[in-house]
Design a protein around this motif. Structure first.
Motif, PDB file in Angstrom:
ATOM      1  N   HIS A  64       0.800  -1.227   0.000  1.00 24.47           N
ATOM      2  CA  HIS A  64       0.000   0.000   0.000  1.00 24.47           C
ATOM      3  C   HIS A  64       0.836   1.283   0.000  1.00 24.47           C
ATOM      4  O   HIS A  64       0.493   2.257  -0.663  1.00 24.47           O
ATOM      5  CB  HIS A  64      -0.949   0.020   1.204  1.00 24.47           C
ATOM      6  CG  HIS A  64      -2.160  -0.858   1.029  1.00 24.47           C
ATOM      7  ND1 HIS A  64      -2.070  -2.217   0.874  1.00 24.47           N
ATOM      8  CD2 HIS A  64      -3.482  -0.558   0.981  1.00 24.47           C
ATOM      9  CE1 HIS A  64      -3.300  -2.723   0.738  1.00 24.47           C
ATOM     10  NE2 HIS A  64      -4.165  -1.731   0.802  1.00 24.47           N
ATOM     11  N   ILE A 111       1.023  -6.197  -5.241  1.00 19.64           N
ATOM     12  CA  ILE A 111      -0.221  -6.018  -4.495  1.00 19.64           C
ATOM     13  C   ILE A 111      -0.640  -7.391  -3.962  1.00 19.64           C
ATOM     14  O   ILE A 111      -0.613  -8.386  -4.692  1.00 19.64           O
ATOM     15  CB  ILE A 111      -1.336  -5.447  -5.389  1.00 19.64           C
ATOM     16  CG1 ILE A 111      -0.885  -4.136  -6.030  1.00 19.64           C
ATOM     17  CG2 ILE A 111      -2.616  -5.232  -4.584  1.00 19.64           C
ATOM     18  CD1 ILE A 111      -1.838  -3.614  -7.092  1.00 19.64           C
ATOM     19  N   HIS A 113      -3.236  -8.994  -3.438  1.00 17.84           N
ATOM     20  CA  HIS A 113      -4.215  -9.818  -4.165  1.00 17.84           C
ATOM     21  C   HIS A 113      -3.725 -10.228  -5.554  1.00 17.84           C
ATOM     22  O   HIS A 113      -4.376 -11.003  -6.240  1.00 17.84           O
ATOM     23  CB  HIS A 113      -5.550  -9.081  -4.274  1.00 17.84           C
ATOM     24  CG  HIS A 113      -6.007  -8.562  -2.960  1.00 17.84           C
ATOM     25  ND1 HIS A 113      -6.078  -9.363  -1.840  1.00 17.84           N
ATOM     26  CD2 HIS A 113      -6.354  -7.312  -2.553  1.00 17.84           C
ATOM     27  CE1 HIS A 113      -6.473  -8.632  -0.812  1.00 17.84           C
ATOM     28  NE2 HIS A 113      -6.635  -7.385  -1.216  1.00 17.84           N
ATOM     29  N   ASP A 132      -8.108  -6.698   4.328  1.00 14.62           N
ATOM     30  CA  ASP A 132      -8.289  -5.868   3.138  1.00 14.62           C
ATOM     31  C   ASP A 132      -9.552  -6.303   2.426  1.00 14.62           C
ATOM     32  O   ASP A 132      -9.736  -7.491   2.158  1.00 14.62           O
ATOM     33  CB  ASP A 132      -7.079  -6.046   2.211  1.00 14.62           C
ATOM     34  CG  ASP A 132      -7.057  -4.970   1.153  1.00 14.62           C
ATOM     35  OD1 ASP A 132      -6.292  -4.017   1.319  1.00 14.62           O
ATOM     36  OD2 ASP A 132      -7.838  -5.082   0.188  1.00 14.62           O
ATOM     37  N   HIS A 134     -10.587  -6.147  -0.565  1.00 16.79           N
ATOM     38  CA  HIS A 134     -10.542  -6.742  -1.907  1.00 16.79           C
ATOM     39  C   HIS A 134      -9.993  -8.163  -1.931  1.00 16.79           C
ATOM     40  O   HIS A 134      -9.658  -8.691  -2.994  1.00 16.79           O
ATOM     41  CB  HIS A 134      -9.797  -5.826  -2.878  1.00 16.79           C
ATOM     42  CG  HIS A 134     -10.596  -4.591  -3.159  1.00 16.79           C
ATOM     43  ND1 HIS A 134     -10.341  -3.400  -2.540  1.00 16.79           N
ATOM     44  CD2 HIS A 134     -11.696  -4.403  -3.928  1.00 16.79           C
ATOM     45  CE1 HIS A 134     -11.248  -2.518  -2.932  1.00 16.79           C
ATOM     46  NE2 HIS A 134     -12.083  -3.090  -3.770  1.00 16.79           N
ATOM     47  N   SER A 350      -3.760  -1.148  -9.864  1.00 13.11           N
ATOM     48  CA  SER A 350      -4.620  -1.634  -8.775  1.00 13.11           C
ATOM     49  C   SER A 350      -4.912  -3.134  -8.887  1.00 13.11           C
ATOM     50  O   SER A 350      -4.764  -3.731  -9.949  1.00 13.11           O
ATOM     51  CB  SER A 350      -5.957  -0.891  -8.683  1.00 13.11           C
ATOM     52  OG  SER A 350      -6.938  -1.546  -9.465  1.00 13.11           O
ATOM     53  N   CYS A 411       0.195  -0.495  -4.775  1.00 13.46           N
ATOM     54  CA  CYS A 411      -1.187  -0.002  -4.832  1.00 13.46           C
ATOM     55  C   CYS A 411      -1.268   1.385  -5.465  1.00 13.46           C
ATOM     56  O   CYS A 411      -2.226   1.727  -6.128  1.00 13.46           O
ATOM     57  CB  CYS A 411      -1.785   0.047  -3.435  1.00 13.46           C
ATOM     58  SG  CYS A 411      -2.007  -1.578  -2.703  1.00 13.46           S
ATOM     59  N   CYS A 414      -4.280   3.952  -6.541  1.00 14.63           N
ATOM     60  CA  CYS A 414      -5.585   3.383  -6.205  1.00 14.63           C
ATOM     61  C   CYS A 414      -6.112   4.036  -4.937  1.00 14.63           C
ATOM     62  O   CYS A 414      -7.308   4.291  -4.818  1.00 14.63           O
ATOM     63  CB  CYS A 414      -5.503   1.878  -6.030  1.00 14.63           C
ATOM     64  SG  CYS A 414      -7.024   1.165  -5.436  1.00 14.63           S
ATOM     65  N   LEU A 415      -5.236   4.277  -3.983  1.00 13.66           N
ATOM     66  CA  LEU A 415      -5.696   4.938  -2.754  1.00 13.66           C
ATOM     67  C   LEU A 415      -4.777   6.051  -2.293  1.00 13.66           C
ATOM     68  O   LEU A 415      -5.055   6.692  -1.280  1.00 13.66           O
ATOM     69  CB  LEU A 415      -5.933   3.917  -1.610  1.00 13.66           C
ATOM     70  CG  LEU A 415      -4.791   3.591  -0.650  1.00 13.66           C
ATOM     71  CD1 LEU A 415      -5.309   2.811   0.529  1.00 13.66           C
ATOM     72  CD2 LEU A 415      -3.690   2.859  -1.327  1.00 13.66           C
ATOM     73  N   ASN A 433     -10.851   0.500  -8.308  1.00 12.54           N
ATOM     74  CA  ASN A 433     -12.169  -0.002  -7.919  1.00 12.54           C
ATOM     75  C   ASN A 433     -13.028   0.970  -7.126  1.00 12.54           C
ATOM     76  O   ASN A 433     -14.184   0.696  -6.868  1.00 12.54           O
ATOM     77  CB  ASN A 433     -11.973  -1.285  -7.109  1.00 12.54           C
ATOM     78  CG  ASN A 433     -10.825  -1.119  -6.122  1.00 12.54           C
ATOM     79  OD1 ASN A 433     -10.821  -0.158  -5.347  1.00 12.54           O
ATOM     80  ND2 ASN A 433      -9.860  -2.008  -6.152  1.00 12.54           N
ATOM     81  N   ARG A 439     -10.561   9.498  -2.730  1.00 15.13           N
ATOM     82  CA  ARG A 439      -9.906   8.198  -2.711  1.00 15.13           C
ATOM     83  C   ARG A 439      -8.486   8.280  -3.296  1.00 15.13           C
ATOM     84  O   ARG A 439      -7.561   7.668  -2.818  1.00 15.13           O
ATOM     85  CB  ARG A 439     -10.755   7.198  -3.502  1.00 15.13           C
ATOM     86  CG  ARG A 439     -10.107   5.855  -3.761  1.00 15.13           C
ATOM     87  CD  ARG A 439     -10.100   4.976  -2.540  1.00 15.13           C
ATOM     88  NE  ARG A 439      -9.499   3.673  -2.837  1.00 15.13           N
ATOM     89  CZ  ARG A 439      -9.395   2.677  -1.960  1.00 15.13           C
ATOM     90  NH1 ARG A 439      -9.850   2.830  -0.739  1.00 15.13           N
ATOM     91  NH2 ARG A 439      -8.844   1.538  -2.286  1.00 15.13           N
TER      92      ARG A 439
HETATM   93  S1  SF4 Z   1      -7.942  -1.804  -3.646  1.00 17.58           S
HETATM   94 FE1  SF4 Z   1      -6.214  -0.546  -4.150  1.00 17.58          FE
HETATM   95  S2  SF4 Z   1      -5.321  -0.158  -2.160  1.00 17.58           S
HETATM   96 FE2  SF4 Z   1      -6.647  -1.915  -1.870  1.00 17.58          FE
HETATM   97  S3  SF4 Z   1      -5.350  -3.693  -2.225  1.00 17.58           S
HETATM   98 FE3  SF4 Z   1      -6.256  -3.155  -4.170  1.00 17.58          FE
HETATM   99  S4  SF4 Z   1      -4.764  -1.868  -5.162  1.00 17.58           S
HETATM  100 FE4  SF4 Z   1      -4.247  -1.918  -3.006  1.00 17.58          FE
END
Ligand code: SF4
Lengths: 470, 200
Positions: A64, A111, A113, A132, A134, A350, A411, A414-415, A433, A439
């Motif tokens: 992140h 990342i 995920h 998290d 996601h 992301s 990340c 994305c955030l 997302n 954001r």
């Molecule tokens: S949504 Fe964005 S901040 Fe959250 S794990 Fe996925 S890439 Fe990282």
């Protein structure tokens, strides 16, 4: 025996203890950890003199906060001291508790995920959790995967189990074939547009139907990833040959006889014919078009051929009110055609859309073209392995020649926990997302789209319909 | 965890639906590695002007709602990210209970873990509380977890649904980990027989 859904099969096979009227105690096969939601959990363990029960089922990674500019040398120190402190804390905790940890210099970093599947840690039939939301992404492999809070992270570290109330099940059946130019991202945006951002609350979704079967593993991950944007903690797709082909030979996938035994087990997972869901939603993929969000939640989404709505288009006072707020925040006027909206920034990255297939799709659009002079565009691969693969395929050159920035994995925007952020008022086309207020940076305005749509917007300087744009 | 039994407090009407955890506490503030100091950061983007001064138009900054401990909000409260910093921020600001027609699942679980009570009431009940909080000065309500009721001094009283086990846990301030550790034998037994789909 009564026919079961894949969700029920996984749930039942992970029950460590069940008592009526109480949440079930579920066993966790894989616990993914990142720097933002774990520090306080490790503190809790220390405070109570507890250990991590299964270090072999726990995997930590930095994603992140990591900077996405130069990470070629370990002696280049992180400028943001607070981020550095958080990354250092994970490093210390991983060492103290004996966890595998991929720091930002590791070749396995990315990342959370993205790397789970990529390394073959994510496998069908598992229960997978992570601090998290996601985490739902991993459901693409036919696992039950969902996000948890920091107290629950501590619980899983200490016990390898989680107390959970059983969710209801929802089948989202996506019939038909996807038209050209329409992607997994558009499927899931259309689903959220249809059932709403709270439509999946309390449910575990299983995505079925011809269009889902037709998706690559990358595409299935994109769909499952955004289940949480519909309110569902978990989204899943039953494993099939495509799933097995993706996993075979990956670093942590079973090998040899163990592989054959695993595949035989995984083949038992798909929902039995006649299995019942608490709710069924159907969508016809053949009617879908590319989607673009216009507002400040992912349910405020339109076909690219649409026009920004007016608050008066909505039925309830509360919907009108949120449309009004969203229009004001986004700086948009009702009736504006989506394709007239000009953008300042493009983010391709992301855990929703940063895998090799996403980068290929964006590069195919960017090839031989130039990013508009008014736009700053960046491509942030989901993992260091993806970055290297893309470089081997020459995608980095395509992006660079077109004027995109080519960055290290994480990340990122994305955030906006690292320096990659929007400035107040800046407008982005983003493959991520969440288009919530702020954001991607305080005052920033986010429109969610697919990778090809984002790349095309970077070049045109405004949204275009990828189906008839050239 | 501190137990929650019954609480009476000033009501803050947060008349918005889909208040997401990025609004409750923006990501830039999630870098801290301890559990304290989140109260001042609650609703940061709405609460402060670009120059750092409190935004006088934001409801939390209105003098009449200073010291509010119960929030009434629109549906899907707490959607988005799993950050437990969201309930920490609400709690550290002083909130003890949030009332809304619906909550996002992860947020609701996170509240339970911290003794912050999420109360689900039907739309019309929420609307009543919302308008009373807007109209009646110093409007206070009582959230009673033992009797599962929300009531005021103006004749409002409704029952709210709550998961029986979650209620018991909150009333007693039980700790999940300690409870699960009493099942250590069952976990070990499970580990011996479970064929996990794991490779390495
Ligand atoms: S949504 Fe964005 S901040 Fe959250 S794990 Fe996925 S890439 Fe990282």
């Amino acid at each position: 025996m009564a026919p079961k859904t894949i969700f029920e099969k996984i749930w039942d096979s992970h029950l460590v203890h069940a008592e009526s009227g109480k949440p079930a105690l579920l066993y966790v096969d894989l616990h993914l950890v990142h720097e933002v939601t774990s520090a306080q959990a490790f503190d809790g363990l220390r405070l109570n003199n507890r250990k991590v029960r299964r270090t072999d089922l726990t995997l930590a990674v930095a994603d992140h906060n990591v900077p996405t500019d130069d990470r070629s040398r370990r002696d280049v120190v992180l400028k943001d001291e607070v981020s550095k402190a958080q990354l250092d804390a994970l490093d210390r905790n991983a060492k103290q508790f004996g966890l595998t940890y991929y720091d930002m210099y590791s070749e396995n970093q990315g990342i959370v995920h993205v790397i789970g599947p990529e390394l073959g840690r994510t496998q069908p039939g598992m229960v997978i959790v992570c601090g998290d939301s996601h985490t739902s992404t991993h459901g693409a492999f036919g696992s039950l995967a969902f996000g948890i809070g920091t107290s629950e992270v501590e619980h899983v570290l200490a016990t390898q189990c989680l107390l959970q109330n059983k969710p209801k099940t929802m089948e989202v059946r996506v019939n038909g074939k996807l038209p050209a130019g329409v992607t997994a991202k558009d499927i899931v945006l259309a689903i959220i547009g249809k059932i709403g951002t709270g439509g999946g609350t309390g449910y575990a979704i299983e995505y079925t139907g011809e269009a889902i079967r037709g998706l690559s593993m990358e595409g299935r991950m994109t769909v499952c990833n955004m289940s949480i944007e519909a309110g569902a903690r978990a989204g899943m797709v039953a494993p099939d040959q495509r799933t097995f082909d993706y996993l075979k030979g990956r670093r942590f996938a079973p090998q040899g006889e163990a592989w054959d035994a695993a595949v035989a087990r995984w083949k038992q997972l798909p929902s039995d014919p006649g299995a019942q869901y608490d709710k069924v939603v159907e969508i016809d993929a053949s009617t879908l078009v590319p989607h673009v969000t216009w507002g400040t939640n992912p349910g405020q989404v339109l076909p690219v051929t649409g026009k920004v709505p007016s608050p008066s288009d909505y039925k309830t006072a509360i919907e009108r009110d949120s449309a009004e707020r969203a229009l004001a925040y986004m700086g948009l006027k009702p009736g504006t055609p989506i394709q007239d909206i000009k953008i300042d920034r493009v983010f391709i990255g992301s855990c929703t859309n940063s895998r090799i297939e996403d980068l290929r799709a964006a590069a195919a659009v960017a090839k031989g073209r130039k990013v508009a002079s008014t736009v700053r565009a960046m491509v942030v691969p989901g993992s260091t392995h993806i970055k290297h693969q893309a470089e081997q395929e020459g995608l980095d050159r395509v992006f660079r020649e077109a004027g995109f920035e080519w960055r290290e994995a994480g990340c990122s925007m994305c955030l906006g926990m690292n320096p990659d952020t929007l400035s107040p008022g800046e407008r982005s086309a983003s493959t991520s997302n969440r288009n919530f207020e702020g954001r991607q940076g305080k005052g920033g305005r986010t429109h969610l789209v697919s990778p090809a749509m984002a790349a095309a917007a970077a070049i045109a300087g405004h949204f275009v319909d990828i189906r008839n744009w050239n | 965890m501190d137990p929650f039994k019954k609480h009476t407090g000033l009501v803050l009407p947060m008349d918005r639906a889909g208040v997401d955890t990025d609004q409750i506490i923006p990501a830039v503030f999630l870098k801290k590695i301890d559990r304290v100091g989140f109260g001042e950061l609650l609703f940061h983007s709405w609460r402060y002007l670009p120059n750092g001064q409190p935004n006088p138009d934001f409801i939390l900054n209105k003098p009449q709602y200073k010291g509010a401990t119960v929030m009434v909000a629109g549906d899907n409260f707490g959607c988005g990210s799993s950050r437990e910093h969201a309930p920490w921020a609400l709690q550290q600001y002083g909130f003890r209970a949030i009332i809304a027609p619906s909550f996002a699942d992860i947020f609701r679980n996170n509240c339970y873990q911290n003794g912050l009570l999420p109360v689900v009431l039907p739309d019309d009940a929420v609307q009543t509380l919302m308008s009373r909080a807007l109209e009646i000065p110093n409007y206070r309500i009582t959230v009673d977890l033992e009797n599962t009721t929300v009531s005021d001094d103006h004749g409002f009283s409704v029952r709210f649904p709550v998961d029986a086990f979650a209620r018991e846990k909150l009333l007693n301030g039980w700790d999940d980990i300690a409870m699960t550790l009493t099942k250590a034998d069952a976990i070990t037994k499970y580990e011996r027989t479970h064929v996990p789909a794991r490779g390495a």
